[in-house]
Design an enzyme around this catalytic site. Structure first.
Site, PDB file in Angstrom:
ATOM      1  N   GLU A  90      -2.198  -0.977  -6.065  1.00  0.00           N
ATOM      2  CA  GLU A  90      -2.131  -2.350  -5.532  1.00  0.00           C
ATOM      3  C   GLU A  90      -2.490  -3.491  -6.212  1.00  0.00           C
ATOM      4  OE1 GLU A  90      -0.470  -2.612  -2.433  1.00  0.00           O
ATOM      5  OE2 GLU A  90      -0.128  -0.285  -2.317  1.00  0.00           O
ATOM      6  N   HIS A 146     -10.537   5.840   0.397  1.00  0.00           N
ATOM      7  CA  HIS A 146      -9.431   6.032   0.594  1.00  0.00           C
ATOM      8  C   HIS A 146      -8.871   6.947  -0.200  1.00  0.00           C
ATOM      9  CE1 HIS A 146      -4.809   5.276   0.159  1.00  0.00           C
ATOM     10  NE2 HIS A 146      -4.996   4.874   1.569  1.00  0.00           N
ATOM     11  N   LEU A 201     -12.227  -1.640   2.821  1.00  0.00           N
ATOM     12  CA  LEU A 201     -12.364  -3.204   3.297  1.00  0.00           C
ATOM     13  C   LEU A 201     -12.415  -3.167   4.888  1.00  0.00           C
ATOM     14  CD1 LEU A 201     -12.607  -5.923   1.939  1.00  0.00           C
ATOM     15  CD2 LEU A 201     -10.032  -6.115   2.816  1.00  0.00           C
ATOM     16  N   HIS A 206      -6.652   4.550   8.669  1.00  0.00           N
ATOM     17  CA  HIS A 206      -7.412   5.693   8.300  1.00  0.00           C
ATOM     18  C   HIS A 206      -8.639   6.141   9.173  1.00  0.00           C
ATOM     19  CE1 HIS A 206      -4.897   7.084   4.869  1.00  0.00           C
ATOM     20  NE2 HIS A 206      -4.805   5.953   4.424  1.00  0.00           N
TER      21      HIS A 206
END
Length: 262
Positions: A90, A146, A201, A206
């Site tokens: 990303e 993640h 963050l 999740h």
């Protein structure tokens, strides 16, 4: 006098409250640190942007859209602060968008993601231990990262290794270190009670589904199945003032240099 635009780029989240306490809080901290600049927001996740539009009837710019608006408003300096934790997929996509318009600005400043230098890793590890000091031999803290298929996955393994021996553990949902490894370590170390918190963050999907839910495959359910008591904490890293200020420091340090196109 320069006209400065600061583009704050993150993956984004559909969870309104954690968006307010993390992303918005960091944007506010950046604005306060650089009052002469105008702060813009962009999310890199197309799914998040689409769902916010559908559910909240609000549009959030992609990096490409935000950069176009910044150009149209006549800013001659572009500062970009990534709120990604690592320089993964990303982050690279956001930087690719910036590179497409770099020549349109007199000066470009890029603030790196949270984990950029060795000192960043050392600082974050110190914070993790400070936030939840372990006082009992059978207590532990498990952080859920993640993960990524990008080479940046090594950042999670590095942090897990740096936490070794502290009864703090860090695994990843989508890459190494995998949950079974961390679960085995918890059992081997005699951990009977664990605090479970996202190393992300935001505390988004999740955190609410894969980490702390009654679904059989969630980390909480799988830990409880081994006899470990779990206390979930649905709090994103971005809500901690220390993390907010680390991002501010990254941008401030980058601003001391920056690419000049003059």
């Amino acid at each position: 006098m320069s006209k400065i635009a600061i583009l704050v780029v993150s993956f984004g989240t559909t969870y309104v409250e954690t968006r307010r306490t993390t992303i918005e809080a960091i944007e506010t901290a950046i604005q306060q640190a650089f009052p002469e600049a105008t702060v813009f927001r962009a999310f890199t996740s197309k799914i998040v942007v689409r769902r916010i539009q559908e559910n909240e009837h609000q549009h959030v710019d992609s990096p490409v859209e935000a950069l176009k608006h910044i150009q149209e408003q006549g800013f001659d300096e572009l500062w970009v602060q990534s709120l990604h934790l690592t320089a993964g997929i990303e982050y690279e996509q956001a930087m690719a968008a910036v590179n497409q318009v770099r020549q349109s600005f007199r000066r470009v400043v890029i603030g790196p993601p949270l984990l950029h230098t060795q000192q960043d890793f050392l600082t974050v590890v110190t914070y993790l231990k400070q936030w939840y000091p372990v006082t009992q031999a059978d207590e532990g803290v498990l952080w859920m990262g993640h993960g990524t298929v990008h080479q940046a996955f090594a950042s999670y393994a590095c942090l897990d290794h740096m936490l070794w021996g502290s009864h703090h553990y860090l695994g990843a949902v989508e890459s190494y270190p995998e949950f079974p490894l961390e679960s085995q370590r918890l059992q081997r170390d005699g951990i009977h009670h664990v605090i479970l918190q996202p190393f992300m963050l935001v505390a988004g999907n999740h955190a609410h589904q894969d980490m702390a839910s009654e679904q059989p495959g969630s980390w909480q359910s799988r830990l409880e199945a081994t006899g470990i008591k779990v206390t979930p904490v649905l709090r994103g890293l971005g809500s901690y003032q220390q993390i907010q200020q680390l991002f501010v420091q990254h941008l401030r340090q980058a601003a001391k240099g920056g690419d000049k196109n003059e």
